[in-house]
Design a protein around this motif. Structure first.
Motif, short mmCIF file in Angstrom:
data_model
loop_
_atom_site.label_atom_id
_atom_site.label_comp_id
_atom_site.label_asym_id
_atom_site.label_seq_id
_atom_site.Cartn_x
_atom_site.Cartn_y
_atom_site.Cartn_z
N ALA A 44 43.03 43.66 35.37
CA ALA A 44 44.06 42.81 34.76
C ALA A 44 44.96 43.60 33.82
O ALA A 44 46.16 43.30 33.71
N THR A 45 44.41 44.59 33.13
CA THR A 45 45.21 45.32 32.16
C THR A 45 46.29 46.16 32.85
O THR A 45 47.47 46.08 32.50
N ARG A 71 38.27 48.23 47.26
CA ARG A 71 37.17 47.40 47.71
C ARG A 71 37.20 47.31 49.23
O ARG A 71 38.29 47.18 49.81
N LEU A 133 38.41 50.38 32.34
CA LEU A 133 37.02 50.55 31.91
C LEU A 133 36.30 49.23 32.18
O LEU A 133 36.76 48.17 31.74
N HIS A 138 31.84 51.50 33.81
CA HIS A 138 32.35 52.09 35.06
C HIS A 138 33.85 52.30 34.98
O HIS A 138 34.56 51.64 34.20
N LYS A 162 29.05 45.32 40.69
CA LYS A 162 30.11 44.30 40.60
C LYS A 162 30.63 44.04 42.01
O LYS A 162 30.91 44.99 42.74
N ARG A 167 32.58 49.76 48.45
CA ARG A 167 33.85 50.25 47.93
C ARG A 167 34.06 51.71 48.33
O ARG A 167 33.14 52.38 48.80
N LYS A 190 34.69 44.69 26.57
CA LYS A 190 34.60 46.15 26.72
C LYS A 190 34.03 46.83 25.48
O LYS A 190 33.91 48.05 25.43
#
Ligand code: 6PG
Length: 225
Positions: A44-45, A71, A133, A138, A162, A167, A190
């Motif tokens: 998202a960041t 992915r 992050l 990870h 996750k 991946r 985080k």
């Protein structure tokens, strides 16, 4: 190497600063070498930064885009990093198909990694690698407690903690093969991973062997003070 921590009030400020840094690094790279190669991150960041980046006046014909991880989902699946990158950034820019290098993760971890490996080998060093992050420390799809084979630039990932479990990821050495390394870290979730990193504990994000200080843009929620 210990990172250079840059603290911002909130995620919007992190995204704004990231977009400025990316744009300026591109300008420098294009002035010096005529090209700018950028490794994109998911999350998202970075997405917020991409939305701002697309508004900039840049010589987009000189940009080349790669991905730090992907992915293993069908092409055009909305949860692919490439889908997000197209939706918020790439589809807005006047790019030719050869400027965007997606990881063919739809082929599965092994085949996807094997196909991306020569491209990464021949495209290094990247001008800028962007990374996020994860809550567990990870970065890209390099998860804690895993030891990817050191002789591979691009690695298959199975059983990722996750979802989705399968991946493809650039390996530590490939992510380190760059002229700039920029982490974007926002949100309270985080805080623990960042605290570990600041205390010098090894997490995947701290293991990228760059010979210079990576820049980390952090918001106060993640920094925790
Ligand atoms: C994934 C995500 C993930 C992400 C981090 C940070 O493939 O699972 O891309 O690695 O980069 O969790 O995400 P945010 O930027 O959303 O905090």
């Amino acid at each position: 190497m210990t990172p250079h921590w840059n603290i911002f009030a909130d995620a919007a400020e992190v995204a704004g600063a990231a977009a400025e840094i990316i744009g300026e690094m591109a300008r420098h790279a294009i002035e010096r070498r005529g090209l700018f190669s950028l490794v994109l991150a998911g999350g998202a960041t970075p997405m917020a930064a991409y939305r701002l980046l697309r508004e900039q006046e840049r010589d987009w014909s000189r940009w080349e885009f790669f991905f730090g991880d992907e992915r293993c989902l069908p092409p055009f699946h909305p949860e692919r990093n490439s889908f997000m990158a197209h939706e918020v950034l790439l589809d807005y820019l006047p790019l030719e198909a050869h400027q965007v290098h997606e990881i063919p993760a739809e082929l599965g971890p092994e085949e996807g990694a094997a196909r991306y490996e020569p491209l990464v080998r021949n495209s290094r060093p990247f001008d800028l690698v962007l990374l996020g992050l994860g809550e567990d420390g990870h970065t890209a799809s390099l998860f804690p407690g895993r030891e990817p084979p050191t002789d591979r630039l691009v690695v298959p990932v199975h059983d990722a903690p996750k979802p989705p479990p399968e991946r493809v990821s650039l390996n530590y050495g490939a992510l380190a093969s760059c002229r700039g390394l920029l982490f974007l870290v926002t949100g309270e979730a985080k805080r623990q991973a960042l605290a570990d990193w600041r205390r010098g504990r090894e997490i995947p994000a701290s293991r990228i062997p760059v010979p210079f200080q990576p820049e980390v843009l952090v918001d106060e929620a993640a920094w925790g003070e």
